[in-house]
Design an enzyme around this catalytic site. Structure first.
Site, PDB file in Angstrom:
ATOM      1  N   CYS A   1       0.733  -1.169   0.043  1.00  0.00           N
ATOM      2  CA  CYS A   1      -0.051  -0.205  -0.051  1.00  0.00           C
ATOM      3  C   CYS A   1       0.869   1.114  -0.034  1.00  0.00           C
ATOM      4  O   CYS A   1       1.495   1.498  -1.084  1.00  0.00           O
ATOM      5  CB  CYS A   1      -1.005  -0.084   1.235  1.00  0.00           C
ATOM      6  SG  CYS A   1      -2.130   1.237   0.889  1.00  0.00           S
TER       7      CYS A   1
ATOM      8  N   HIS B   1      -4.046  -4.804  -0.292  1.00  0.00           N
ATOM      9  CA  HIS B   1      -3.721  -5.605   1.049  1.00  0.00           C
ATOM     10  C   HIS B   1      -3.680  -6.927   1.011  1.00  0.00           C
ATOM     11  O   HIS B   1      -4.543  -7.683   1.232  1.00  0.00           O
ATOM     12  CB  HIS B   1      -4.374  -4.819   1.916  1.00  0.00           C
ATOM     13  CG  HIS B   1      -4.475  -3.445   2.273  1.00  0.00           C
ATOM     14  ND1 HIS B   1      -3.207  -3.154   3.224  1.00  0.00           N
ATOM     15  CD2 HIS B   1      -4.730  -2.390   1.967  1.00  0.00           C
ATOM     16  CE1 HIS B   1      -3.317  -1.680   3.320  1.00  0.00           C
ATOM     17  NE2 HIS B   1      -4.158  -1.355   2.573  1.00  0.00           N
TER      18      HIS B   1
ATOM     19  N   GLU C   1      -2.863  -9.051   3.254  1.00  0.00           N
ATOM     20  CA  GLU C   1      -3.013  -9.464   4.568  1.00  0.00           C
ATOM     21  C   GLU C   1      -4.620  -9.354   4.880  1.00  0.00           C
ATOM     22  O   GLU C   1      -5.076 -10.046   5.746  1.00  0.00           O
ATOM     23  CB  GLU C   1      -2.364  -8.739   5.660  1.00  0.00           C
ATOM     24  CG  GLU C   1      -2.724  -7.160   5.978  1.00  0.00           C
ATOM     25  CD  GLU C   1      -2.452  -6.280   5.071  1.00  0.00           C
ATOM     26  OE1 GLU C   1      -1.975  -6.645   3.848  1.00  0.00           O
ATOM     27  OE2 GLU C   1      -2.480  -5.191   5.167  1.00  0.00           O
TER      28      GLU C   1
END
Lengths: 200, 253
Positions: free
Chosen positions: A79, A179, A181
């Site tokens: 990001c 992202h 994650e």
């Protein structure tokens, strides 16, 4: 050998979700800004949520900029991390780390909502990060600024009449705008590819 | 193509979900963590957890729950309920929440939106707005869980919270909420058209067709619902296939 991954400690945002994702994959993230530990880590993750100018100020003040640009192990920016790895950001006219020869721009106002928030499809070039990831996989994005598509793009995405870099690769450095994650099973696979991958 | 988001909402008290949940194949459907995992596996695009407890001690239970959720869940989630101060926001983000939602507090002191957005970034500040159609033909903002009218116009309040730095709006129509008669498409569309930040519509979902309507006519970016998901009246995978077949961009994998 090492199941330990260095996560760069600086003033940009919350890194807990990255640490949790590493934990789910069986790795331990060590949050550090120590040069020796960063240089000796088998992998380095450079996360970031926040604003480019103050993040770059911090990196320069602490000389982390010199460390981050001279690492040789696999390195992954996420990001804002990706954006800081580029040449320059329109966000407060900020000069960045210049790992990627790319400019960061604000999405144009063309009637689409800003920030670009949610799940969007990504096309990739087959880089090791995307091994076993299908084309047009949905991944989770939250951002208002984007990296221009270029020959260094290893994945692209479309929003607000713009095709931008969803991921960039150069030598040992990788950056992803989405992202991983927070991108479900596909995101976990991308992180796993980064953690296990040999080639770059 | 950016997908429209489907967001189940869980009310939590003492670390457990309330309102009753009837979910198959769960050992303990009251355990918010397990339910969250089940929803993520079913293809929910995000989750929202609302803390409906009242005391400070219970709030600590909530933040430790948020911590456990973040260990397990690999999709974004928002937490709300009782968040009043910058410190409250910091605690929740540090515990692993991706976004926090504020409501009454923002109406009482709108400057907290600016402060929170400056401190943590707009992308993690969701402004929840509860509205009710008024006799004057506009929509009025209510606070305190819909108990207190404010005489504030919903459309102008939505503009203000965007101006102050909110990153997203969660709009709940109190007229529609619980009716299962469909979302309030009128105010949803008015606010979506007026704003440049994403809008989550809430209240009134009863059929799959209602979701089509809120994304097409209402122009919502995301739709939130509770009981129809909790009781598997509309299973999320079935809803998502239905939406895709109706030409709505949706994430199936």
């Amino acid at each position: 050998m090492s199941r330990t991954v260095a996560v760069v400690k600086y003033n940009a945002g919350n890194i807990r979700s990255v640490l949790c994702a590493l934990d789910r994959l069986g790795y331990k993230g060590v949050v550090t800004d120590d040069e020796k530990r960063l240089r000796s880590a088998s992998r380095v993750i450079f996360p970031g949520v926040g604003e480019a100018y103050s993040a770059m100020e911090y990196l320069r003040r602490t000389h982390l900029d010199e460390v981050l640009t001279s690492l040789t192990q696999p390195f992954l920016g996420i990001c804002l991390g990706l954006q800081l790895m580029c040449d320059h950001s329109e966000e407060r006219d900020t000069s960045c780390l210049s790992i990627f020869p790319t400019r960061i721009r604000l999405f144009p106002s063309v009637g689409e909502k800003i920030p670009h928030m949610g799940w969007n499809t990504v096309r990739h070039t087959g880089d090791y990060l995307f091994r076993d990831i299908e084309q047009d996989q949905y991944l989770y994005f939250v951002h208002s600024f984007y990296a221009e598509a270029s020959e260094k793009s290893i994945a692209t995405c479309q929003y607000a009449d713009t095709t931008f870099s969803a991921a960039i690769g150069h030598e040992n450095y990788r950056g992803v705008q989405f992202h991983p994650e927070k991108s479900g099973a596909a995101g976990a696979l991308i992180l796993s590819n980064f953690l296990k991958g040999e080639q770059f | 193509m950016l997908a429209k988001r489907i967001i189940p909402c869980l009310d939590v008290k003492d670390g457990r979900t309330v309102k009753g949940i009837n979910f198959v194949d769960l050992r303990d459907a009251g355990d918010a963590v397990e339910l969250a995992r089940a929803y993520a596996d079913l293809g929910a695009d995000e989750l929202t957890f609302l803390d409906i407890t009242a005391t400070v001690e219970e709030r600590d239970t909530f933040s430790s729950l948020v911590r456990r959720i973040s260990q397990v869940i690999n999709i974004p989630f928002t937490v709300g309920g009782g968040i009043r101060t910058i410190r409250d926001v910091g605690v929740m983000l540090e515990a692993g929440a991706d976004k926090i939602s504020i409501n009454s507090m923002a109406v009482k002191d709108p400057s907290v939106i600016d402060q929170m957005a400056n401190e943590f970034g707009s992308q993690c500040i969701v402004c929840a707005i509860d509205v009710k159609r008024s006799l004057k033909g506009n929509w009025e903002v209510f606070i305190a869980g819909g108990r207190i009218p404010t005489s504030i116009d919903a459309l102008s309040w939505a503009r203000e919270v965007q101006e102050r730095g909110a990153g997203e709006i969660l709009l709940t129509s109190m007229d529609a909420d619980g009716t299962k008669a469909g979302f309030d498409l009128d105010i949803t569309r008015q606010i979506s058209d007026a704003l440049t930040i994403p809008l989550i519509a809430s209240g009134g979902a009863g059929t799959k067709e209602h979701f089509v309507d809120v994304f097409t006519q209402g122009k919502a970016d995301a739709a939130l619902a509770a009981s129809i998901f909790h009781f598997s009246e509309i299973p999320i995978p079935e809803l998502k296939i239905f939406l895709q077949n109706r030409g709505i961009p949706i994430r199936l994998r």
